[in-house]
Design a protein around this motif. Sequence first.
Motif, short mmCIF file in Angstrom:
data_model
loop_
_atom_site.label_atom_id
_atom_site.label_comp_id
_atom_site.label_asym_id
_atom_site.label_seq_id
_atom_site.Cartn_x
_atom_site.Cartn_y
_atom_site.Cartn_z
N THR A 38 0.86 -1.18 0.00
CA THR A 38 0.00 0.00 0.00
C THR A 38 0.90 1.24 0.00
OG1 THR A 38 -0.09 -0.01 2.40
CG2 THR A 38 -1.86 -1.18 1.24
N PRO A 39 0.36 2.39 -0.37
CA PRO A 39 1.19 3.61 -0.37
C PRO A 39 1.83 3.92 0.98
CG PRO A 39 -0.83 4.00 -1.59
CD PRO A 39 -0.97 2.65 -0.92
N ASP A 40 1.18 3.52 2.08
CA ASP A 40 1.74 3.80 3.40
C ASP A 40 2.60 2.64 3.94
OD1 ASP A 40 -0.21 1.93 4.02
OD2 ASP A 40 -1.18 3.15 5.55
N GLY A 41 2.85 1.61 3.13
CA GLY A 41 3.72 0.51 3.53
C GLY A 41 3.13 -0.42 4.58
N ALA A 42 1.80 -0.55 4.59
CA ALA A 42 1.12 -1.36 5.62
C ALA A 42 1.55 -2.82 5.61
CB ALA A 42 -0.39 -1.25 5.46
N LEU A 43 1.75 -3.42 4.45
CA LEU A 43 2.16 -4.83 4.40
C LEU A 43 3.55 -5.00 5.02
CD1 LEU A 43 0.96 -5.97 0.86
CD2 LEU A 43 -0.10 -6.47 3.05
N ARG A 48 4.33 -8.63 6.28
CA ARG A 48 3.75 -9.39 5.17
C ARG A 48 4.45 -9.03 3.86
NH1 ARG A 48 -0.81 -8.58 8.61
NH2 ARG A 48 -1.87 -10.58 8.95
N GLU A 49 4.36 -9.93 2.90
CA GLU A 49 4.95 -9.69 1.59
C GLU A 49 3.95 -10.10 0.51
OE1 GLU A 49 8.86 -11.48 1.10
OE2 GLU A 49 9.13 -11.43 3.27
N LEU A 50 3.88 -9.30 -0.54
CA LEU A 50 3.07 -9.59 -1.71
C LEU A 50 4.00 -9.41 -2.91
CD1 LEU A 50 0.33 -10.21 -2.99
CD2 LEU A 50 -0.18 -7.75 -2.89
N ARG A 51 4.26 -10.52 -3.63
CA ARG A 51 5.29 -10.50 -4.66
C ARG A 51 4.77 -11.14 -5.95
NH1 ARG A 51 9.60 -14.19 -2.77
NH2 ARG A 51 8.31 -15.77 -3.76
N LEU A 52 5.13 -10.53 -7.06
CA LEU A 52 4.93 -11.11 -8.38
C LEU A 52 6.32 -11.43 -8.92
CD1 LEU A 52 2.88 -11.86 -10.57
CD2 LEU A 52 3.03 -9.51 -11.40
N ARG A 53 6.55 -12.70 -9.22
CA ARG A 53 7.88 -13.15 -9.64
C ARG A 53 7.79 -13.81 -11.01
NH1 ARG A 53 11.17 -16.79 -5.56
NH2 ARG A 53 12.06 -14.76 -5.05
N PHE A 67 2.06 -14.59 -1.52
CA PHE A 67 1.74 -13.80 -0.33
C PHE A 67 2.37 -14.50 0.86
CE2 PHE A 67 -0.76 -12.86 3.44
CZ PHE A 67 -0.67 -11.47 3.45
N LYS A 68 3.10 -13.75 1.67
CA LYS A 68 3.70 -14.30 2.88
C LYS A 68 3.13 -13.58 4.09
CE LYS A 68 8.04 -15.73 0.75
NZ LYS A 68 9.49 -15.81 0.94
N ASP A 69 2.71 -14.38 5.07
CA ASP A 69 2.25 -13.85 6.35
C ASP A 69 3.46 -13.48 7.20
OD1 ASP A 69 -0.66 -13.95 6.40
OD2 ASP A 69 -0.46 -16.12 6.21
N PRO A 70 3.24 -12.83 8.36
CA PRO A 70 4.37 -12.51 9.24
C PRO A 70 5.11 -13.77 9.68
CG PRO A 70 2.43 -11.27 9.89
CD PRO A 70 1.99 -12.27 8.85
N ALA A 71 6.37 -13.58 10.05
CA ALA A 71 7.24 -14.69 10.46
C ALA A 71 6.67 -15.43 11.67
CB ALA A 71 8.63 -14.17 10.78
N VAL A 72 6.79 -16.75 11.63
CA VAL A 72 6.40 -17.58 12.78
C VAL A 72 7.63 -17.93 13.62
CG1 VAL A 72 4.37 -18.55 11.66
CG2 VAL A 72 6.57 -19.75 11.48
N LYS A 79 8.30 -17.86 7.22
CA LYS A 79 6.93 -17.34 7.11
C LYS A 79 6.00 -18.35 6.44
CE LYS A 79 8.28 -12.51 6.54
NZ LYS A 79 7.95 -11.29 5.82
N PRO A 80 4.72 -18.31 6.81
CA PRO A 80 3.72 -19.04 6.03
C PRO A 80 3.67 -18.43 4.62
CG PRO A 80 2.84 -18.46 8.17
CD PRO A 80 4.14 -17.72 8.01
N GLU A 81 3.60 -19.30 3.63
CA GLU A 81 3.66 -18.84 2.25
C GLU A 81 2.49 -19.41 1.46
OE1 GLU A 81 7.51 -18.67 0.06
OE2 GLU A 81 6.56 -20.19 -1.19
N HIS A 82 1.88 -18.55 0.66
CA HIS A 82 0.77 -18.94 -0.20
C HIS A 82 1.16 -18.50 -1.61
CE1 HIS A 82 -1.33 -19.34 3.62
NE2 HIS A 82 -0.81 -18.16 3.91
N GLU A 83 1.21 -19.46 -2.55
CA GLU A 83 1.73 -19.16 -3.87
C GLU A 83 0.89 -19.83 -4.93
OE1 GLU A 83 6.15 -18.56 -4.76
OE2 GLU A 83 5.81 -20.67 -5.23
N THR A 84 0.76 -19.14 -6.06
CA THR A 84 0.03 -19.71 -7.19
C THR A 84 0.70 -19.28 -8.49
OG1 THR A 84 -2.16 -20.04 -8.16
CG2 THR A 84 -1.64 -17.81 -7.42
N THR A 85 0.57 -20.12 -9.49
CA THR A 85 1.07 -19.80 -10.82
C THR A 85 0.13 -18.81 -11.48
OG1 THR A 85 2.04 -22.00 -10.99
CG2 THR A 85 1.73 -20.79 -13.04
#
Length: 184
Positions: A38-43, A48-53, A67-72, A79-85
């Motif tokens: 977000t513009p204010d860096g909320a993630l 959290r991380e939101l990445r397009l690779r 998408f990565k949740d905060p570190a466990v 971090k928990p990781e959720h990824e899709t093609t």
Amino acid sequence: MIEAELKARLADPDAVRSALAGRAEVEKAIYRDTYYDTPDGALDRAGRELRLRTVETPDLVRHLLTFKDPAVDEASGSKPEHETTVAAPTAVAHMLDALGYGASIAFTKDCENYRFSDGGREFLATVVRVPEIEGTFLEVETMAEEHDVDQALAAVRDLLGELGVAPAELTTELYSDAVRAARA
């Protein structure tokens, strides 16, 4: 699933490459990563991380939305990781932007991937060079359930030791932070 991962800044990259070559064949790849926030860096503030690779190998080009949740595990940053093609990365980038998640940083990683099994676990060991950052890094990861993170990280530490990586080489520095610092 949680990506149980440790990263090291290597003192002797060639010795580590040699040790890895005894376990698996190398797959060379270029990763083109764009992180969104977000513009204010909320993630980022929330861990959290939101990445397009985009991953380019000699045989294939593929795109992944992660998408990565905060570190466990704070010590490792796992971090928990959720990824899709993704079939249409330009469309996904447009959607993210329209939803208020603009590109916050983009950079390239030159990677050498080694995939193998050891002790009943699947590992991905990646030797990484980021052109804007000095040094060569090694990332070693294995996937784990939340109850298994400590055991998974112990297996990663054992493997790092077998590869000749000293505990003093471990780092939790993020590439995105290092690239930002290099560009400043």
